[in-house]
Design a protein around this motif. Sequence first.
Motif, PDB file in Angstrom:
ATOM      1  N   LYS A 171     -85.406 -16.195 -30.880  1.00 56.35           N
ATOM      2  CA  LYS A 171     -86.079 -15.458 -29.809  1.00 56.35           C
ATOM      3  C   LYS A 171     -86.885 -14.282 -30.355  1.00 56.35           C
ATOM      4  N   ALA A 172     -86.443 -13.734 -31.486  1.00 54.93           N
ATOM      5  CA  ALA A 172     -87.187 -12.644 -32.125  1.00 54.93           C
ATOM      6  C   ALA A 172     -88.402 -13.151 -32.893  1.00 54.93           C
ATOM      7  N   GLY A 173     -88.488 -14.478 -33.090  1.00 62.36           N
ATOM      8  CA  GLY A 173     -89.674 -15.058 -33.703  1.00 62.36           C
ATOM      9  C   GLY A 173     -89.464 -15.804 -34.993  1.00 62.36           C
ATOM     10  N   ALA A 174     -88.214 -15.988 -35.449  1.00 64.29           N
ATOM     11  CA  ALA A 174     -87.976 -16.695 -36.706  1.00 64.29           C
ATOM     12  C   ALA A 174     -88.337 -18.171 -36.583  1.00 64.29           C
ATOM     13  N   SER A 175     -88.793 -18.740 -37.682  1.00 63.39           N
ATOM     14  CA  SER A 175     -89.133 -20.161 -37.739  1.00 63.39           C
ATOM     15  C   SER A 175     -87.921 -21.008 -38.087  1.00 63.39           C
ATOM     16  N   ILE A 176     -87.086 -20.509 -39.013  1.00 61.23           N
ATOM     17  CA  ILE A 176     -85.950 -21.247 -39.579  1.00 61.23           C
ATOM     18  C   ILE A 176     -84.715 -20.352 -39.559  1.00 61.23           C
ATOM     19  N   ALA A 177     -83.551 -20.948 -39.277  1.00 57.66           N
ATOM     20  CA  ALA A 177     -82.272 -20.260 -39.452  1.00 57.66           C
ATOM     21  C   ALA A 177     -81.523 -20.920 -40.600  1.00 57.66           C
ATOM     22  N   HIS A 178     -81.149 -20.120 -41.585  1.00 58.68           N
ATOM     23  CA  HIS A 178     -80.355 -20.602 -42.720  1.00 58.68           C
ATOM     24  C   HIS A 178     -78.920 -20.152 -42.519  1.00 58.68           C
ATOM     25  N   ILE A 179     -77.961 -21.107 -42.602  1.00 59.36           N
ATOM     26  CA  ILE A 179     -76.590 -20.755 -42.263  1.00 59.36           C
ATOM     27  C   ILE A 179     -75.583 -21.129 -43.345  1.00 59.36           C
ATOM     28  N   HIS A 180     -74.622 -20.247 -43.533  1.00 62.56           N
ATOM     29  CA  HIS A 180     -73.317 -20.520 -44.109  1.00 62.56           C
ATOM     30  C   HIS A 180     -72.339 -20.481 -42.934  1.00 62.56           C
ATOM     31  N   VAL A 181     -71.091 -20.855 -43.164  1.00 60.91           N
ATOM     32  CA  VAL A 181     -70.047 -20.614 -42.166  1.00 60.91           C
ATOM     33  C   VAL A 181     -68.899 -19.872 -42.821  1.00 60.91           C
ATOM     34  N   ARG A 182     -68.107 -19.201 -41.990  1.00 62.68           N
ATOM     35  CA  ARG A 182     -67.018 -18.366 -42.473  1.00 62.68           C
ATOM     36  C   ARG A 182     -65.715 -18.755 -41.783  1.00 62.68           C
ATOM     37  N   ASP A 183     -64.613 -18.381 -42.404  1.00 61.03           N
ATOM     38  CA  ASP A 183     -63.302 -18.540 -41.787  1.00 61.03           C
ATOM     39  C   ASP A 183     -63.217 -17.558 -40.618  1.00 61.03           C
ATOM     40  N   PRO A 184     -63.055 -18.043 -39.394  1.00 61.74           N
ATOM     41  CA  PRO A 184     -63.035 -17.127 -38.237  1.00 61.74           C
ATOM     42  C   PRO A 184     -61.911 -16.101 -38.287  1.00 61.74           C
ATOM     43  N   ASP A 213     -66.204 -28.824 -39.425  1.00 59.79           N
ATOM     44  CA  ASP A 213     -66.042 -28.513 -38.004  1.00 59.79           C
ATOM     45  C   ASP A 213     -66.791 -27.241 -37.639  1.00 59.79           C
ATOM     46  N   HIS A 214     -66.743 -26.224 -38.510  1.00 59.69           N
ATOM     47  CA  HIS A 214     -67.470 -24.982 -38.227  1.00 59.69           C
ATOM     48  C   HIS A 214     -68.982 -25.223 -38.248  1.00 59.69           C
ATOM     49  N   PHE A 215     -69.466 -25.952 -39.254  1.00 59.83           N
ATOM     50  CA  PHE A 215     -70.894 -26.270 -39.300  1.00 59.83           C
ATOM     51  C   PHE A 215     -71.307 -27.057 -38.054  1.00 59.83           C
ATOM     52  N   ARG A 216     -70.474 -28.026 -37.659  1.00 62.51           N
ATOM     53  CA  ARG A 216     -70.802 -28.859 -36.499  1.00 62.51           C
ATOM     54  C   ARG A 216     -70.913 -28.018 -35.237  1.00 62.51           C
ATOM     55  N   GLU A 217     -69.969 -27.092 -35.049  1.00 63.66           N
ATOM     56  CA  GLU A 217     -70.017 -26.253 -33.848  1.00 63.66           C
ATOM     57  C   GLU A 217     -71.276 -25.397 -33.822  1.00 63.66           C
ATOM     58  N   VAL A 218     -71.639 -24.817 -34.953  1.00 65.73           N
ATOM     59  CA  VAL A 218     -72.872 -24.024 -35.000  1.00 65.73           C
ATOM     60  C   VAL A 218     -74.073 -24.886 -34.641  1.00 65.73           C
ATOM     61  N   MET A 219     -74.188 -26.044 -35.276  1.00 69.04           N
ATOM     62  CA  MET A 219     -75.338 -26.922 -35.033  1.00 69.04           C
ATOM     63  C   MET A 219     -75.402 -27.358 -33.574  1.00 69.04           C
ATOM     64  N   GLU A 220     -74.271 -27.730 -33.011  1.00 65.73           N
ATOM     65  CA  GLU A 220     -74.267 -28.189 -31.625  1.00 65.73           C
ATOM     66  C   GLU A 220     -74.668 -27.079 -30.668  1.00 65.73           C
ATOM     67  N   ARG A 221     -74.140 -25.890 -30.895  1.00 60.28           N
ATOM     68  CA  ARG A 221     -74.483 -24.768 -30.019  1.00 60.28           C
ATOM     69  C   ARG A 221     -75.973 -24.431 -30.094  1.00 60.28           C
ATOM     70  N   VAL A 222     -76.532 -24.455 -31.291  1.00 60.34           N
ATOM     71  CA  VAL A 222     -77.956 -24.125 -31.438  1.00 60.34           C
ATOM     72  C   VAL A 222     -78.824 -25.222 -30.838  1.00 60.34           C
ATOM     73  N   ARG A 223     -78.487 -26.461 -31.097  1.00 64.46           N
ATOM     74  CA  ARG A 223     -79.308 -27.560 -30.584  1.00 64.46           C
ATOM     75  C   ARG A 223     -79.232 -27.694 -29.073  1.00 64.46           C
ATOM     76  N   GLU A 224     -78.141 -27.210 -28.472  1.00 68.67           N
ATOM     77  CA  GLU A 224     -78.013 -27.262 -27.016  1.00 68.67           C
ATOM     78  C   GLU A 224     -78.712 -26.085 -26.331  1.00 68.67           C
ATOM     79  N   ALA A 225     -79.147 -25.120 -27.093  1.00 65.68           N
ATOM     80  CA  ALA A 225     -79.794 -23.936 -26.528  1.00 65.68           C
ATOM     81  C   ALA A 225     -81.230 -24.256 -26.120  1.00 65.68           C
ATOM     82  N   ASP A 226     -81.770 -23.400 -25.270  1.00 63.69           N
ATOM     83  CA  ASP A 226     -83.143 -23.584 -24.813  1.00 63.69           C
ATOM     84  C   ASP A 226     -84.160 -23.147 -25.861  1.00 63.69           C
ATOM     85  N   THR A 227     -83.737 -22.332 -26.825  1.00 68.59           N
ATOM     86  CA  THR A 227     -84.653 -21.771 -27.821  1.00 68.59           C
ATOM     87  C   THR A 227     -84.649 -22.627 -29.077  1.00 68.59           C
TER      88      THR A 227
END
Length: 303
Positions: free
Chosen positions: A40-53, A63-77
């Motif tokens: 929303k701030a204007g980035a083209s790409i998001a680069h991710i690691h995941v962490r132990d919650p 499972d952590h990577f999957r949850e991040v990907m699913e949440r982002v892909r389900e978003a409107d942005t």
Amino acid sequence: MNRNVILTCAVTGAGETTAKTPHVPVTPKQIADDCIAAAKAGASIAHIHVRDPETGGVSHSNDHFREVMERVREADTDIVMNITAGGGGDWIPDVTDPTRGGPGTDIQTPAERHAPVGELLPELCTLDCGSLNFGDMVYVNTADWLREHARLVKAAGVKPELECFDLGHVWFARQLQQEGLIDGDPLYQLCLGIPWGAEADTETMLAMRNKLPENANWAAFGIGRHQMPMAAQAVLLGGHARVGLEDNLYLEKGVLATNAKLVEKASSLFENLGARVMTPAETRAQLKLRNPNTGNIVSGGDA
């Protein structure tokens, strides 16, 4: 100068930064929320690691990577997703027996590093192109491991971002291309300021850029206080840029940053130079990435 800039936001790394600021995202939901905020701030790409919650430390959990990907892909942005595939390379000599890895050593095989990429099929994943004295530890990525990993990434149809922390990494990335292990126009990320790799200065960036193949797309980043100067320098030298809390925690001296604020600051900097940040759709077309909805490679006319 590059007037159409692909801006990556590296939202959370694997470093011990969570005690230094409350803004580094830790849980999959927090990481996904920061990806969306960066978009929303204007980035083209998001680069991710995941962490132990629970601990905030490094995690390789699919499972952590999957949850991040699913949440982002389900978003409107919309935003292009880039998963790290460089984890599991940390070797720290044991204090009592330096021939063995001590506490904090974390080594994965190429297949283990590739597992979340092969399952989730992001548009991009990182391929760290060599070993390195990384501060007080050694990051281990041998030539044969890299070849094996490159084959896995190629077979998955994911475009690798060739992360180069020193000039020799650029050399070996070119070798991977010559051996047919990198398809299409390669994408390089020049990683500057990591002790004891490539320094974060103009001479080093220019030397690395001048060794890139003619058909390369490239970006660069600097860590800490070098983040914005190196982002501007990359754009002035014809490349793209990366910012984010993985690499730098401060918006200015004494002021803690958020990922969205770093994206906004970089975008404003580029605009003042006469450039603009490309949309995710334009980024997919520029880099010929796979559309996450259709699975087809995006061409220039599809942006």
